[in-house]
Design a protein around this motif. Structure first.
Motif, PDB file in Angstrom:
ATOM      1  N   LEU A  75      50.400  55.724  13.777  1.00  0.00           N
ATOM      2  CA  LEU A  75      49.699  54.751  13.311  1.00  0.00           C
ATOM      3  C   LEU A  75      48.686  54.262  14.044  1.00  0.00           C
ATOM      4  O   LEU A  75      48.467  54.212  15.528  1.00  0.00           O
ATOM      5  N   THR A  76      47.673  54.625  13.397  1.00  0.00           N
ATOM      6  CA  THR A  76      46.454  53.833  14.185  1.00  0.00           C
ATOM      7  C   THR A  76      45.316  52.800  13.741  1.00  0.00           C
ATOM      8  O   THR A  76      44.827  53.326  12.895  1.00  0.00           O
ATOM      9  N   PRO A  77      45.986  51.847  14.095  1.00  0.00           N
ATOM     10  CA  PRO A  77      44.469  50.628  13.830  1.00  0.00           C
ATOM     11  C   PRO A  77      43.430  50.633  14.722  1.00  0.00           C
ATOM     12  O   PRO A  77      43.398  51.821  15.724  1.00  0.00           O
ATOM     13  N   SER A  78      42.269  50.332  13.889  1.00  0.00           N
ATOM     14  CA  SER A  78      40.173  50.993  14.655  1.00  0.00           C
ATOM     15  C   SER A  78      39.763  49.623  14.253  1.00  0.00           C
ATOM     16  O   SER A  78      40.033  48.580  13.296  1.00  0.00           O
ATOM     17  N   LEU A  79      39.177  48.918  15.448  1.00  0.00           N
ATOM     18  CA  LEU A  79      37.978  48.194  15.021  1.00  0.00           C
ATOM     19  C   LEU A  79      36.546  48.507  15.698  1.00  0.00           C
ATOM     20  O   LEU A  79      36.824  49.081  16.529  1.00  0.00           O
ATOM     21  N   ARG A  80      35.491  48.272  14.732  1.00  0.00           N
ATOM     22  CA  ARG A  80      34.257  49.256  15.413  1.00  0.00           C
ATOM     23  C   ARG A  80      33.248  47.121  14.619  1.00  0.00           C
ATOM     24  O   ARG A  80      33.730  47.001  13.606  1.00  0.00           O
ATOM     25  N   TYR A  81      32.701  46.925  15.942  1.00  0.00           N
ATOM     26  CA  TYR A  81      31.247  45.536  15.621  1.00  0.00           C
ATOM     27  C   TYR A  81      30.411  46.954  15.701  1.00  0.00           C
ATOM     28  O   TYR A  81      30.465  47.705  16.564  1.00  0.00           O
ATOM     29  N   TYR A  82      29.131  46.689  15.037  1.00  0.00           N
ATOM     30  CA  TYR A  82      27.868  47.252  14.978  1.00  0.00           C
ATOM     31  C   TYR A  82      26.608  45.818  14.744  1.00  0.00           C
ATOM     32  O   TYR A  82      26.843  45.371  14.023  1.00  0.00           O
ATOM     33  N   SER A  83      25.629  46.267  15.136  1.00  0.00           N
ATOM     34  CA  SER A  83      24.694  45.155  15.139  1.00  0.00           C
ATOM     35  C   SER A  83      22.847  46.361  15.530  1.00  0.00           C
ATOM     36  O   SER A  83      23.244  47.209  16.566  1.00  0.00           O
ATOM     37  N   GLN A  84      22.541  45.459  14.828  1.00  0.00           N
ATOM     38  CA  GLN A  84      20.780  45.986  14.886  1.00  0.00           C
ATOM     39  C   GLN A  84      19.875  45.003  14.517  1.00  0.00           C
ATOM     40  O   GLN A  84      19.760  44.517  14.318  1.00  0.00           O
ATOM     41  N   GLY A  85      18.643  45.584  15.789  1.00  0.00           N
ATOM     42  CA  GLY A  85      17.245  44.767  14.867  1.00  0.00           C
ATOM     43  C   GLY A  85      16.560  45.685  14.236  1.00  0.00           C
ATOM     44  O   GLY A  85      16.637  46.561  13.818  1.00  0.00           O
ATOM     45  N   LYS A  86      16.121  45.006  13.652  1.00  0.00           N
ATOM     46  CA  LYS A  86      14.688  45.298  12.811  1.00  0.00           C
ATOM     47  C   LYS A  86      13.296  46.003  12.949  1.00  0.00           C
ATOM     48  O   LYS A  86      12.836  46.626  13.806  1.00  0.00           O
ATOM     49  N   ALA A  87      13.420  47.125  12.072  1.00  0.00           N
ATOM     50  CA  ALA A  87      11.591  47.930  12.590  1.00  0.00           C
ATOM     51  C   ALA A  87      10.402  47.295  12.616  1.00  0.00           C
ATOM     52  O   ALA A  87      10.425  46.118  11.872  1.00  0.00           O
ATOM     53  N   ASP A  88       9.738  47.568  13.455  1.00  0.00           N
ATOM     54  CA  ASP A  88       8.662  46.662  13.468  1.00  0.00           C
ATOM     55  C   ASP A  88       7.687  46.595  12.510  1.00  0.00           C
ATOM     56  O   ASP A  88       6.832  45.794  12.191  1.00  0.00           O
ATOM     57  N   PHE A  89       8.338  47.488  11.520  1.00  0.00           N
ATOM     58  CA  PHE A  89       7.112  46.885   9.842  1.00  0.00           C
ATOM     59  C   PHE A  89       8.370  46.641   8.155  1.00  0.00           C
ATOM     60  O   PHE A  89       7.778  46.712   7.425  1.00  0.00           O
ATOM     61  N   TYR A  90       9.200  46.728   8.974  1.00  0.00           N
ATOM     62  CA  TYR A  90      10.231  45.492   8.595  1.00  0.00           C
ATOM     63  C   TYR A  90       9.893  44.203   7.680  1.00  0.00           C
ATOM     64  O   TYR A  90       9.262  43.718   8.804  1.00  0.00           O
ATOM     65  N   VAL A  91      10.496  43.413   6.651  1.00  0.00           N
ATOM     66  CA  VAL A  91       9.365  42.824   5.861  1.00  0.00           C
ATOM     67  C   VAL A  91      10.686  41.504   5.396  1.00  0.00           C
ATOM     68  O   VAL A  91      11.089  42.067   4.195  1.00  0.00           O
ATOM     69  N   ASP A  92      10.980  40.448   6.032  1.00  0.00           N
ATOM     70  CA  ASP A  92      11.804  39.715   4.812  1.00  0.00           C
ATOM     71  C   ASP A  92      11.609  39.642   3.503  1.00  0.00           C
ATOM     72  O   ASP A  92       9.991  39.418   3.216  1.00  0.00           O
ATOM     73  N   PRO A  93      12.652  38.763   2.953  1.00  0.00           N
ATOM     74  CA  PRO A  93      12.440  38.223   1.275  1.00  0.00           C
ATOM     75  C   PRO A  93      11.341  36.962   1.837  1.00  0.00           C
ATOM     76  O   PRO A  93      10.871  36.322   3.050  1.00  0.00           O
ATOM     77  N   PRO A  94      10.238  36.814   0.399  1.00  0.00           N
ATOM     78  CA  PRO A  94      10.349  37.203  -1.079  1.00  0.00           C
ATOM     79  C   PRO A  94       9.834  38.812  -0.127  1.00  0.00           C
ATOM     80  O   PRO A  94       9.211  39.286   0.061  1.00  0.00           O
TER      81      PRO A  94
END
Length: 380
Positions: free
Chosen positions: A284-303
């Motif tokens: 039996l193998t339980p696992s847990l992973r956390y991932y975090s990233q920052g945005k690309a410099d040309f990504y634009v939030d909504p709208p």
């Protein structure tokens, strides 16, 4: 490369299957460099069949669905060679993730695609070294990928340290089904160096550093106004540590991965898994992973559309936004039956902008996915 036995020089006996599994859990380049037997050719053919089903979800909607059967074979070729064969198909349907309130799916009509992919690699074994080379090919409605790779490994005289070096090149073609990208190309070169060290009879550590340089067409032709740089440089650092606990007859696997690229995107991945041997040969193998990233410099939030200027890089693709994610998994290995071993795995993934280590991108809908996997292994 098949590893037949975990025998560091500090060990006086062959360890249990959990330590052996801990060694095999090392990824990619480092996985083939573990210890004294790393330069020993396999004597049996190993076959693995796997089926995966992936489903994405967002509020009040099911998104992408992927079914993927796969075949993996390792076979000896004479006394000093081995061949690795991998074949898979992906059946993809549904809509791509809801990136902004006004942009849903690849074109508003959803996706229906079928991908075929495969790779073959050959390894030559020497007393304390290996040399390997191979290639891969992938084909779908709007994309063809081709790659070649060559690598080498060397074990230290005491067989407790291994060094690895590999290079690869890819040449890809893009022809989008909507006619936006016709006869476009992308090319890339990758370099990776790795080191694996046996720390004791019950622990092992591996580290690898990778560099990639790509040029060509990186836009997403199915997203309005999407314009990205025509080059991308990537750096990846991966460190893994595995330890076997004799009293529990279990293995702990820890890993950390750092990624950054020339688009100003950086990411951290931390993962832990506990592989527990149970009665009657269950694992039996339980696992847990956390991932975090920052945005690309040309990504634009909504709208969507805000901040767009002609001839400037711009993307509303949420995969380039800032977010955090958790992934929880559980795998059950079953006892051997008629020469076959089976395992079943379930993973649940949840992504939110508020889970990013820094400031997450605003107003993105939460995103979830689940994956089922069934695997069968046989050696003969």
């Amino acid at each position: 490369m098949a590893v037949t036995e975990f025998t560091p020089s500090t060990a006086g006996r062959r360890p249990s299957k959990a330590l052996f599994a801990a060694a095999l859990a090392l990824p990619g380049l480092a996985a083939t460099l573990v210890q004294a037997q790393a330069a020993t050719a396999p004597t049996q053919t190993s076959l693995e069949l796997q089926y995966s089903h992936y489903q994405e979800f967002q509020p009040r909607a099911e998104r992408m669905e992927i079914s993927a059967p796969s075949l993996f074979v390792i076979a000896p070729v004479g006394d000093q060679w081995a061949a690795n064969l991998f074949l898979t198909t992906d059946s993809i349907s549904g809509a791509s993730p809801l990136y902004h309130d006004t942009l849903s799916g690849a074109s508003g009509l959803g996706i229906d695609d079928f991908r075929k992919a495969g790779s073959i690699n050959f390894t030559r074994y020497f007393e304390r070294a290996t040399l390997r080379f191979g290639g891969a090919y992938s084909s779908e409605d709007d994309y063809i990928g081709r790659s070649l790779n060559v690598g080498a490994s060397l074990d230290s005289e005491d067989r407790n340290t291994s060094y690895d070096f590999a290079v690869a090149v890819n040449r890809d073609g893009i022809d989008s089904t909507n006619g936006v990208a016709e006869h476009e190309t992308r090319r890339g070169e990758q370099l990776s160096v790795g080191l694996t060290r046996v720390l004791s009879r019950s622990s092992i550590i591996a580290a690898s550093l990778g560099f990639a340089h790509g040029t060509g067409y990186f836009n997403d032709p199915y997203k309005p106004l999407d314009k990205r740089p025509d080059g991308r440089d990537e750096t990846t650092l991966l460190v893994r540590y595995n330890k076997y606990y004799n009293s529990a007859d279990a293995a702990l696997r820890l890993s950390y991965r750092y990624y950054q690229d020339s688009w100003a995107l950086d990411a951290h991945t931390i993962e832990a898994a506990w592989e527990q041997n149970l009665a009657h040969d269950f694992i039996l193998t339980p696992s847990l992973r956390y991932y975090s990233q920052g945005k690309a410099d040309f990504y634009v939030d909504p709208p969507f559309g805000e901040g767009f200027y002609p001839n400037r890089n711009y993307s509303a693709d949420a995969r380039l936004s800032a977010f955090g994610a958790w992934d929880v998994g559980l795998k059950l290995g079953l006892p051997e039956f008629a020469g076959w071993r089976a395992e079943v795995k379930f993973e649940f993934y949840r992504q939110k902008n508020s889970w990013a280590l820094g400031s997450g991108s605003a107003e993105l809908a939460p995103f979830s996915a689940r994956t089922w996997q069934l695997g069968l292994r046989h050696s003969f």
